[in-house]
Enzyme design. Structure first.
Site, PDB file in Angstrom:
ATOM      1  N   PHE A 117      15.054   9.220  48.704  1.00  0.00           N
ATOM      2  CA  PHE A 117      15.388  10.199  47.675  1.00  0.00           C
ATOM      3  C   PHE A 117      14.085  10.796  47.162  1.00  0.00           C
ATOM      4  CE2 PHE A 117      19.151  11.408  45.082  1.00  0.00           C
ATOM      5  CZ  PHE A 117      20.133  11.145  46.015  1.00  0.00           C
ATOM      6  N   GLN A 231      16.939  19.803  34.047  1.00  0.00           N
ATOM      7  CA  GLN A 231      16.487  19.667  35.432  1.00  0.00           C
ATOM      8  C   GLN A 231      17.161  20.678  36.342  1.00  0.00           C
ATOM      9  OE1 GLN A 231      17.457  15.962  37.922  1.00  0.00           O
ATOM     10  NE2 GLN A 231      15.232  16.103  37.948  1.00  0.00           N
ATOM     11  N   HIS A 233      17.998  21.389  40.133  1.00  0.00           N
ATOM     12  CA  HIS A 233      18.099  20.708  41.430  1.00  0.00           C
ATOM     13  C   HIS A 233      17.869  21.759  42.512  1.00  0.00           C
ATOM     14  CE1 HIS A 233      19.797  18.549  44.807  1.00  0.00           C
ATOM     15  NE2 HIS A 233      19.968  17.473  44.065  1.00  0.00           N
ATOM     16  N   LEU A 243      26.881  21.230  44.044  1.00  0.00           N
ATOM     17  CA  LEU A 243      25.690  20.520  44.501  1.00  0.00           C
ATOM     18  C   LEU A 243      25.782  20.127  45.967  1.00  0.00           C
ATOM     19  CD1 LEU A 243      23.045  18.981  43.575  1.00  0.00           C
ATOM     20  CD2 LEU A 243      24.490  16.961  43.561  1.00  0.00           C
ATOM     21  N   GLU A 246      20.911  15.597  47.285  1.00  0.00           N
ATOM     22  CA  GLU A 246      19.564  15.346  47.796  1.00  0.00           C
ATOM     23  C   GLU A 246      19.596  14.411  49.007  1.00  0.00           C
ATOM     24  OE1 GLU A 246      16.719  15.198  44.651  1.00  0.00           O
ATOM     25  OE2 GLU A 246      15.850  13.374  45.481  1.00  0.00           O
ATOM     26  N   ARG A 277      12.142  17.003  42.230  1.00  0.00           N
ATOM     27  CA  ARG A 277      12.974  18.201  42.113  1.00  0.00           C
ATOM     28  C   ARG A 277      12.265  19.363  41.440  1.00  0.00           C
ATOM     29  NH1 ARG A 277      18.601  15.015  40.590  1.00  0.00           N
ATOM     30  NH2 ARG A 277      18.860  14.269  42.721  1.00  0.00           N
ATOM     31  N   HIS A 345      21.136  21.034  36.644  1.00  0.00           N
ATOM     32  CA  HIS A 345      21.814  19.849  37.152  1.00  0.00           C
ATOM     33  C   HIS A 345      21.919  18.716  36.145  1.00  0.00           C
ATOM     34  CE1 HIS A 345      23.132  16.951  40.068  1.00  0.00           C
ATOM     35  NE2 HIS A 345      22.044  16.238  39.969  1.00  0.00           N
ATOM     36  N   ARG A 380      13.474  13.799  35.718  1.00  0.00           N
ATOM     37  CA  ARG A 380      14.129  12.577  36.210  1.00  0.00           C
ATOM     38  C   ARG A 380      14.069  12.526  37.729  1.00  0.00           C
ATOM     39  NH1 ARG A 380      19.548  11.550  38.468  1.00  0.00           N
ATOM     40  NH2 ARG A 380      20.010  13.760  38.284  1.00  0.00           N
TER      41      ARG A 380
HETATM   42  C1  LIG Z   1      27.319  17.029  40.918  1.00  0.00           C
HETATM   43  C2  LIG Z   1      26.457  15.912  40.391  1.00  0.00           C
HETATM   44  C3  LIG Z   1      25.965  14.963  41.267  1.00  0.00           C
HETATM   45  C4  LIG Z   1      25.145  13.936  40.785  1.00  0.00           C
HETATM   46  N1  LIG Z   1      24.664  13.002  41.669  1.00  0.00           N
HETATM   47  C5  LIG Z   1      23.909  11.969  41.206  1.00  0.00           C
HETATM   48  C6  LIG Z   1      23.457  10.947  42.090  1.00  0.00           C
HETATM   49  O1  LIG Z   1      23.744  10.937  43.275  1.00  0.00           O
HETATM   50  N2  LIG Z   1      22.698   9.954  41.575  1.00  0.00           N
HETATM   51  C7  LIG Z   1      22.367   9.900  40.250  1.00  0.00           C
HETATM   52  O2  LIG Z   1      21.696   8.952  39.834  1.00  0.00           O
HETATM   53  N3  LIG Z   1      22.806  10.843  39.392  1.00  0.00           N
HETATM   54  C8  LIG Z   1      23.564  11.873  39.846  1.00  0.00           C
HETATM   55  N4  LIG Z   1      24.000  12.835  38.960  1.00  0.00           N
HETATM   56  C9  LIG Z   1      23.784  12.632  37.516  1.00  0.00           C
HETATM   57  C10 LIG Z   1      24.752  11.565  37.005  1.00  0.00           C
HETATM   58  O3  LIG Z   1      25.929  11.589  37.751  1.00  0.00           O
HETATM   59  C11 LIG Z   1      25.084  11.774  35.537  1.00  0.00           C
HETATM   60  O4  LIG Z   1      23.906  11.870  34.791  1.00  0.00           O
HETATM   61  C12 LIG Z   1      25.907  10.597  35.002  1.00  0.00           C
HETATM   62  O5  LIG Z   1      27.015  10.345  35.821  1.00  0.00           O
HETATM   63  C13 LIG Z   1      26.346  10.852  33.572  1.00  0.00           C
HETATM   64  O6  LIG Z   1      27.219   9.827  33.190  1.00  0.00           O
HETATM   65  P1  LIG Z   1      27.637   9.640  31.679  1.00  0.00           P
HETATM   66  O7  LIG Z   1      28.477   8.425  31.622  1.00  0.00           O
HETATM   67  O8  LIG Z   1      26.436   9.708  30.821  1.00  0.00           O
HETATM   68  O9  LIG Z   1      28.505  10.949  31.353  1.00  0.00           O
HETATM   69  P2  LIG Z   1      29.785  11.599  32.081  1.00  0.00           P
HETATM   70  O10 LIG Z   1      30.161  10.933  33.322  1.00  0.00           O
HETATM   71  O11 LIG Z   1      29.503  13.052  32.108  1.00  0.00           O
HETATM   72  O12 LIG Z   1      30.943  11.313  31.033  1.00  0.00           O
HETATM   73  C14 LIG Z   1      30.975  11.934  29.763  1.00  0.00           C
HETATM   74  C15 LIG Z   1      32.217  11.458  29.023  1.00  0.00           C
HETATM   75  O13 LIG Z   1      32.158  11.944  27.693  1.00  0.00           O
HETATM   76  C16 LIG Z   1      33.440  12.379  27.293  1.00  0.00           C
HETATM   77  N5  LIG Z   1      33.277  13.386  26.233  1.00  0.00           N
HETATM   78  C17 LIG Z   1      32.400  14.415  26.188  1.00  0.00           C
HETATM   79  N6  LIG Z   1      32.569  15.130  25.064  1.00  0.00           N
HETATM   80  C18 LIG Z   1      33.574  14.533  24.369  1.00  0.00           C
HETATM   81  C19 LIG Z   1      34.230  14.802  23.129  1.00  0.00           C
HETATM   82  N7  LIG Z   1      33.904  15.849  22.363  1.00  0.00           N
HETATM   83  N8  LIG Z   1      35.225  13.982  22.747  1.00  0.00           N
HETATM   84  C20 LIG Z   1      35.602  12.931  23.514  1.00  0.00           C
HETATM   85  N9  LIG Z   1      35.013  12.637  24.690  1.00  0.00           N
HETATM   86  C21 LIG Z   1      34.016  13.424  25.110  1.00  0.00           C
HETATM   87  C22 LIG Z   1      34.063  12.922  28.551  1.00  0.00           C
HETATM   88  O14 LIG Z   1      35.464  12.904  28.465  1.00  0.00           O
HETATM   89  C23 LIG Z   1      33.535  11.947  29.615  1.00  0.00           C
HETATM   90  O15 LIG Z   1      34.399  10.846  29.732  1.00  0.00           O
HETATM   91  C24 LIG Z   1      24.826  13.869  39.411  1.00  0.00           C
HETATM   92  C25 LIG Z   1      25.330  14.819  38.531  1.00  0.00           C
HETATM   93  C26 LIG Z   1      26.118  15.852  39.028  1.00  0.00           C
HETATM   94  C27 LIG Z   1      26.572  16.896  38.058  1.00  0.00           C
END
Ligand SMILES: Cc1cc2nc3c(=O)[nH]c(=O)nc-3n(C[C@H](O)[C@H](O)[C@H](O)COP(=O)(O)OP(=O)(O)OC[C@H]3O[C@@H](n4cnc5c(N)ncnc54)[C@H](O)[C@@H]3O)c2cc1C
Length: 573
Positions: A117, A231, A233, A243, A246, A277, A345, A380
């Site tokens: 990566f 960030q 990507h 996306l 990577e 990135r 991203h 990151r």
């Molecule tokens: C397309 C994509 C691919 C990625 N691939 C990778 C990867 O391969 N490896 C890696 O390390 N990272 C990757 N990332 C980054 C990583 O996936 C995210 O940073 C991480 O999953 C975020 O997780 P989280 O639990 O913080 O938030 P999220 O999974 O975004 O969850 C947020 C939660 O908050 C809740 N929420 C938000 N606002 C409110 C509100 N007002 N009221 C109630 N609930 C609310 C939502 O319902 C949701 O359940 C990727 C990101 C994207 C977009």
């Protein structure tokens, strides 16, 4: 108004929120988990490439190396004690995921597979094909179901934090099914609300990634930190922003310009496609500006060429990449290169917390992408973020539970009054307004402003222009009207509440970007092209005032306990 009580309340059902919920439940406290979407629909589900940890040492890997890659990747803006804890805990968490049922890809001899990566010196990213986020979220969600202590409130939209007596005491939420407001009180509240990529028009982020948690904390008086670092990507599909992971480069894909040259040899020859990135995104923009981009329906792109990898490898390790390219752009990467360009991203910045996930506002915690606990600095590394959600989700859940066990209950009368005020605020603001502005129009104008003026390259002038346009958008938003006054799944009202957060958060991106007169990580200033450690080896902190964000600065932590700290030096690859 219904009042629901828990010891620990978590907002967000993604990877970080679920990990925190399990950690808190294991401590024996009662946990409420509120999410605006069903947990499996959180953005985590779309992560493709994988999660980093030192799980194999036959590759030459070590904790020190993962630590150094992370610090260097951050352009020395990560807090080194936090990165140290992260690399130490990472493998435990990923092995735990396996025990919970995550089907990590394996080598033919049964050992766990790791892939390359960007910015990682050795192969250290564990993956489940190219649907890592889906499998991880599925495994942890199912595991969470076995804890009676965790009570879920799906499809509840949190509109504000309850702050009384100088402490966060829970949240106010709108139940989307009924439109009713409810109060959730708690002794510790954890924001795990993910990122805010939807501030920009061209993003990989899901529609729900509007940064509500950032807005909730900011309005309650907690600082947002390092928001100047979104960030980009390097490989987004033109048009949709979907996306292309990577992992496609990790498995050996090339980036080429319109002449078919692997242009990265002019920018980062030692790492080529596996550079970090920020550097690759800048290289792509520079190629396009020099006329070496490939013109297309959605503007210029560069090309991601996977053809030399062959049918078999693409089907085995990158099946989702093939599916996305075929479905969304009509290109089969086995036979043709994929057009790509930099795409917003991930948000390095977030609610400022310490290593325990605790924000400066007592009772309020944050973890996952919504938090700025100090791991990512100005850039990151890919695949550190899923692991970040686990490592700091677990720690935050544990600490919050222990704090909750020692905290007395809030005063019910004060809390109920706050809840009634919040419902009245929303009714007054959106219930009867008859203005001429529409939510969707303001949202798309905001996204285009950010895209045009707060992109990969910035200048003081472009940023000041952005600040001006944001002021105008905020003024227009005072005249927004909501036509739908029904109660059940009122998505127009929800969008209005989201855009209201977005307008404020966008200001917390622009204000520190103007003041940070240097280029570091993902902030590339054309008018200040060098990094300036004398002045800016500091995190920004944005506090809300009536006149917009007030920015303060906080030194980066440069010390460690057992690994060898990495003194700031020129970032060379
Ligand atoms: C397309 C994509 C691919 C990625 N691939 C990778 C990867 O391969 N490896 C890696 O390390 N990272 C990757 N990332 C980054 C990583 O996936 C995210 O940073 C991480 O999953 C975020 O997780 P989280 O639990 O913080 O938030 P999220 O999974 O975004 O969850 C947020 C939660 O908050 C809740 N929420 C938000 N606002 C409110 C509100 N007002 N009221 C109630 N609930 C609310 C939502 O319902 C949701 O359940 C990727 C990101 C994207 C977009």
């Amino acid at each position: 108004m219904d009042v629901i009580k828990h010891d620990v309340l978590i907002v967000g059902g993604g990877l970080a929120g679920l990990r925190a919920a399990i950690a808190a439940a294991v401590e024996g406290v009662s946990v409420g988990l509120v999410s605006k979407v069903y947990p499996m629909r959180s953005h985590t589900v779309s992560a493709e490439g994988g999660a980093a940890a030192v799980v194999r040492t036959d590759t030459g890997d070590s904790l020190q190396l993962h630590f150094e890659d992370t610090i260097k990747g951050s352009d020395f803006l990560a807090d080194q004690n936090v990165a140290e804890y992260f690399v130490q805990e990472a493998a435990n968490e990923l092995i735990q995921m396996e025990h919970w049922g995550c089907p990590w890809s394996r080598e033919p001899d049964g050992s766990v597979a790791v892939r390359a990566f960007g910015g990682m010196s050795v192969h250290r990213t564990m993956f489940a094909s190219d649907k890592s986020g889906f499998h991880m979220l599925h495994a942890i969600f199912q595991t969470s179901l076995k804890y009676d202590k965790i009570v879920r409130y799906d499809e509840n939209f949190v509109t504000s934090l309850l702050v009384d007596d100088g402490r966060c005491q829970g949240v106010v939420a709108m139940d989307q099914r009924s439109g009713e407001f409810r109060l959730f009180t708690a002794k510790a509240t954890i924001l795990a609300t993910g990122g805010c990529g939807r501030l920009w028009a061209f993003t990989t982020n899901g529609f729900i990634n509007t940064g509500d948690g950032h807005g909730l904390a900011y309005r309650a008086g907690a600082p947002l930190s390092d928001m100047e670092f979104p960030q980009y990507h390097p490989t987004g599909l033109p048009g949709t922003g979907i996306l292309i992971t990577e992992a496609a480069r990790g498995e050996g894909g090339y980036l080429v310009n319109k002449n078919g040259d692997r242009f990265l040899s002019d920018y980062i020859p030692s790492r080529m496609e596996l550079g970090p990135r920020d550097i690759i995104s800048r290289a792509e923009i520079t190629e396009m500006e020099a006329g070496r981009g490939v013109p297309g329906r959605y503007g210029d792109t560069v090309m991601l060429d996977l053809r030399h990898l062959g049918d078999e490898l693409i089907n085995r390790k990158l099946p989702f990449v093939r599916e996305l390219a075929e479905r969304y752009i009509g290109i089969d990467p086995v036979h043709n290169p994929i057009p790509v360009r930099p795409v917003v991203h991930y948000m390095m910045g977030g609610v400022r917390t310490d290593i325990d996930g605790q924000s400066p506002l007592p009772g309020l915690f944050a973890c996952g992408e919504a938090a700025q606990e100090g791991l990512n600095g100005a850039n990151r590394l890919g695949s550190n973020s899923l692991t970040e959600c686990l490592v700091f989700g677990a720690r935050t859940g544990r600490v919050a539970a222990r704090l909750a066990a020692q905290t007395p209950e809030a005063s019910a009368a004060a809390i109920e009054a706050l809840g009634a005020d919040e419902e009245a605020r929303i009714a007054a603001r959106f219930g009867e307004a008859t203005g001429d502005e529409r939510v969707g129009q303001i949202r798309s104008d905001l996204q285009l402003t950010m895209e045009r003026l707060v992109g990969v390259y910035r200048t003081g002038d472009s940023l000041k222009q952005a600040a001006e346009e944001l002021r105008t958008l905020k003024e227009r938003f005072t005249r927004v009207r909501v036509d739908d006054h029904t109660r059940v799944f009122n998505m127009e009202l929800q969008a209005a509440l989201e855009v209201d957060f977005m307008l404020e958060i966008a200001e917390t991106v622009v204000a520190p970007s103007i003041l940070r007169e240097e280029s570091r990580g993902s902030q590339a200033r054309r008018d200040f092209t060098d990094r300036d450690d004398e002045k800016f080896l500091v995190h920004s902190l944005a506090y809300r005032t009536e006149n917009g964000p007030q920015i303060e600065w906080q030194p980066v932590i440069l010390t460690t306990e057992s690994l060898t700290a990495l003194p700031p030096a020129e970032r060379k690859y």
